[in-house]
Design an enzyme around this catalytic site. Structure first.
Site, PDB file in Angstrom:
ATOM      1  N   PRO A  65       0.758  -1.312  -0.227  1.00 50.06           N
ATOM      2  CA  PRO A  65       0.051  -0.015  -0.005  1.00 50.06           C
ATOM      3  C   PRO A  65       0.825   1.320   0.136  1.00 50.06           C
ATOM      4  O   PRO A  65       1.862   1.240   0.671  1.00 50.06           O
ATOM      5  CB  PRO A  65      -0.820  -0.034   1.369  1.00 50.06           C
ATOM      6  CG  PRO A  65       0.299  -1.080   2.003  1.00 50.06           C
ATOM      7  CD  PRO A  65       0.965  -1.775   1.319  1.00 50.06           C
ATOM      8  N   CYS A 120       1.447  28.683 -16.824  1.00 49.33           N
ATOM      9  CA  CYS A 120       0.739  29.168 -18.128  1.00 49.33           C
ATOM     10  C   CYS A 120       0.341  28.108 -18.879  1.00 49.33           C
ATOM     11  O   CYS A 120       0.979  27.480 -20.005  1.00 49.33           O
ATOM     12  CB  CYS A 120       1.839  29.699 -18.909  1.00 49.33           C
ATOM     13  SG  CYS A 120       2.395  31.336 -17.859  1.00 49.33           S
TER      14      CYS A 120
HETATM   15  N1  LLP Z   1       2.306  -1.628  -6.164  1.00 51.19           N
HETATM   16  C1  LLP Z   1       2.396  -1.584  -7.365  1.00 51.19           C
HETATM   17  C2  LLP Z   1       3.270  -2.355  -8.199  1.00 51.19           C
HETATM   18  C3  LLP Z   1       2.257  -0.122  -7.926  1.00 51.19           C
HETATM   19  O1  LLP Z   1       2.319   0.193  -9.285  1.00 51.19           O
HETATM   20  C4  LLP Z   1       1.605   1.085  -7.063  1.00 51.19           C
HETATM   21  C5  LLP Z   1       0.995   1.973  -7.416  1.00 51.19           C
HETATM   22  C6  LLP Z   1       1.406   0.361  -5.477  1.00 51.19           C
HETATM   23  C7  LLP Z   1       1.764  -0.830  -5.114  1.00 51.19           C
HETATM   24  C8  LLP Z   1       0.899   1.295  -4.763  1.00 51.19           C
HETATM   25  O2  LLP Z   1      -0.533   1.593  -4.889  1.00 51.19           O
HETATM   26  P1  LLP Z   1      -1.515   2.308  -3.999  1.00 51.19           P
HETATM   27  O3  LLP Z   1      -1.754   1.759  -2.588  1.00 51.19           O
HETATM   28  O4  LLP Z   1      -0.632   3.755  -3.635  1.00 51.19           O
HETATM   29  O5  LLP Z   1      -2.739   2.742  -4.587  1.00 51.19           O
HETATM   30  N2  LLP Z   1       0.159   8.904  -9.450  1.00 51.19           N
HETATM   31  C9  LLP Z   1      -1.186   8.226  -9.148  1.00 51.19           C
HETATM   32  C10 LLP Z   1      -1.328   6.749  -8.858  1.00 51.19           C
HETATM   33  C11 LLP Z   1      -0.272   5.911  -9.330  1.00 51.19           C
HETATM   34  C12 LLP Z   1      -0.117   4.429  -8.679  1.00 51.19           C
HETATM   35  C13 LLP Z   1       1.018   3.966  -9.551  1.00 51.19           C
HETATM   36  N3  LLP Z   1       1.064   2.557  -8.891  1.00 51.19           N
HETATM   37  C14 LLP Z   1      -2.525   9.148  -8.471  1.00 51.19           C
HETATM   38  O6  LLP Z   1      -1.863   9.924  -7.954  1.00 51.19           O
HETATM   39  O7  LLP Z   1      -3.558   8.691  -8.229  1.00 51.19           O
END
Ligand code: LLP
Length: 421
Positions: free
Chosen positions: A287, A355
């Site tokens: 997470p 911008c």
């Molecule tokens: N494991 C893997 C292989 C991942 O690609 C990701 C996130 C995570 C774990 C963690 O996921 P989380 O628990 O944070 O959902 N920039 C985007 C989110 C991109 C997520 C990329 N991978 C946003 O601002 O919503």
């Protein structure tokens, strides 16, 4: 978001009025609550009721102070670059609890990971598998690997952060999974330990996880028939958090909640862990957002108000270079005044100084009526906030501070002109 709250109409982070931070450190400013991060982490580690390993996804927020905090709590780390491995080790994460993921690992990054003894690689293609084997042979070592399998399941999140469907670049296609595991078993310097999936981020419903869990168990059974036995399952991250109406106060407008009820981490884990039980595998989760998102806010000042016949604009001093999510994903972040001074609301666009027409923090949003000089908090900005900042328009990156009770610590200085160019 227990640790951001109004006390006598003043928004506080823990025991610190945010207006004091604005005065002392200026804006834009990222503020994090140490106790919220700790509480979130402890919730994720205990919510499942059984034992599993929690590897914090550094990509969500890789400030060294936050990493140290999580490492000292015993977290593992999910990393996607040599840079993140470096940060994780520097912060004190145990190498064997570092999981190296990513669809495009370079050879030097593979070598770096092996030389540092990371726990295992989450491998995304057979070519990558072969390269890891070659590098491991050269270094006279063995690489422990999981194969990331793409289950072709819709996480029902934003298309840019859904990763588990056939047309996404991530993982090995489900139909080729057995073949890929067989290849992995045949390679000399590879030790196959598990299976990895990560179907997306900001997932708010449990059904896609349940479907993925069932897919994994069926695949493990199929592999066992081929005498390939796995010892662990890594289900990635992705637990959704509440962005809409994250903070309530009688003076604030209530937003129509288009996301419905967001499933709690406890319910997510409660529904999927029992599905894995018959496999006897150890479980790993990665997470990011659920640990840091609601522990952070971006503070910004209202520079100008501008009315044209079509729209009302609130022009603030934080732009898309300070928080990219609204521009990139039309992501919703609740925006609230640091001081409640009115019960009147109006519909506005909150825009930054960059911008680009796409430089906005909110569009068509009912907000408390604002005036020049008011300070605002953009909430739930602790994940994928600072990490995606840039110097676009030659804007120095904001400072970051960590609040613990009444104590405030600068955990990253504001950039200066020396950081530009
Ligand atoms: N494991 C893997 C292989 C991942 O690609 C990701 C996130 C995570 C774990 C963690 O996921 P989380 O628990 O944070 O959902 N920039 C985007 C989110 C991109 C997520 C990329 N991978 C946003 O601002 O919503």
């Amino acid at each position: 978001m227990k640790y951001f709250s109004y006390k006598e109409n003043e928004l506080h982070c823990e025991d610190v009025p945010l207006s004091e931070l604005v005065e002392e450190f200026g804006t834009p400013l990222y503020v994090y609550s140490k106790n919220q991060i700790l509480e979130n982490f402890r919730e994720v580690t205990t919510a499942g009721g059984t034992s599993y390993t929690v590897c914090y996804a550094l990509k969500a927020n890789s400030n060294s102070a936050i990493l140290k905090l999580l490492a000292s709590e015993g977290a593992g780390a999910d990393v996607v670059s040599a840079g993140e491995i470096h940060l994780a080790l520097k912060a004190g994460f145990a190498p064997e609890k570092i999981v190296f993921a990513g669809v495009g690992k370079r050879e030097d990054e593979i070598e770096y990971a092996l030389s540092k003894g990371v726990g295992y690689f989450n491998v995304e293609s057979t070519q990558e598998l072969q390269l890891i084997s070659l590098v491991a042979l050269r270094l006279n070592t063995k690489a422990r690997i999981s194969l990331r399998i793409n289950p072709d399941i819709d996480a029902e999140s934003h298309p840019y952060i859904s990763t588990g469907m056939k047309h996404n670049k991530f993982g090995i296609e489900a139909d080729h999974a057995v073949e890929a595991f067989t290849t992995a078993m045949s390679l000399p310097a590879i030790e196959v330990v598990g299976i990895h999936t990560h179907i997306g981020s900001q997932i708010t419903k449990v059904e896609p996880y349940i479907e993925t869990a069932k897919f994994i168990v069926a695949l493990i059974d199929k592999l066992r028939e081929q005498k390939i036995s796995l010892s662990h399952i890594d289900i990635g991250g992705g637990f959704g958090v509440q962005y809409i109406n994250a903070l309530t106060h009688e003076a604030l407008p209530v937003e129509q909640n288009t996301n419905g009820v967001i499933v709690s981490v406890k319910d997510f884990l409660g529904s999927i862990l029992p599905i894995f039980e018959p496999t006897g595998c150890s479980i790993w989760i990665e997470p990011g957002r659920s640990i840091v998102a609601n522990a952070g806010a971006l503070l910004t000042n209202v520079l100008y108000l501008k009315d044209n016949s079509a729209r009302k604009f609130v022009i603030v001093d934080a732009g898309m270079n300070d928080l990219l999510r609204p521009s990139l994903y039309s992501a919703y972040h609740q925006i609230v005044p640091l001081k409640i001074e009115t019960y009147e609301h109006e519909k506005v666009d909150v825009v930054g100084p960059v911008c680009e027409t796409g430089d906005f923090l909110a569009r068509d949003r009912m907000l408390s009526k604002l005036k020049r000089g008011d300070a605002l908090a953009v909430l739930t900005a602790g994940a994928y906030g600072f990490v995606t900042t840039s110097n676009y328009n030659a804007r120095p990156r904001p400072a970051e501070v960590l609040v613990n009770g009444e104590k405030v610590r600068v955990i990253r200085e504001r950039e200066t002109f020396d950081n530009l160019g």
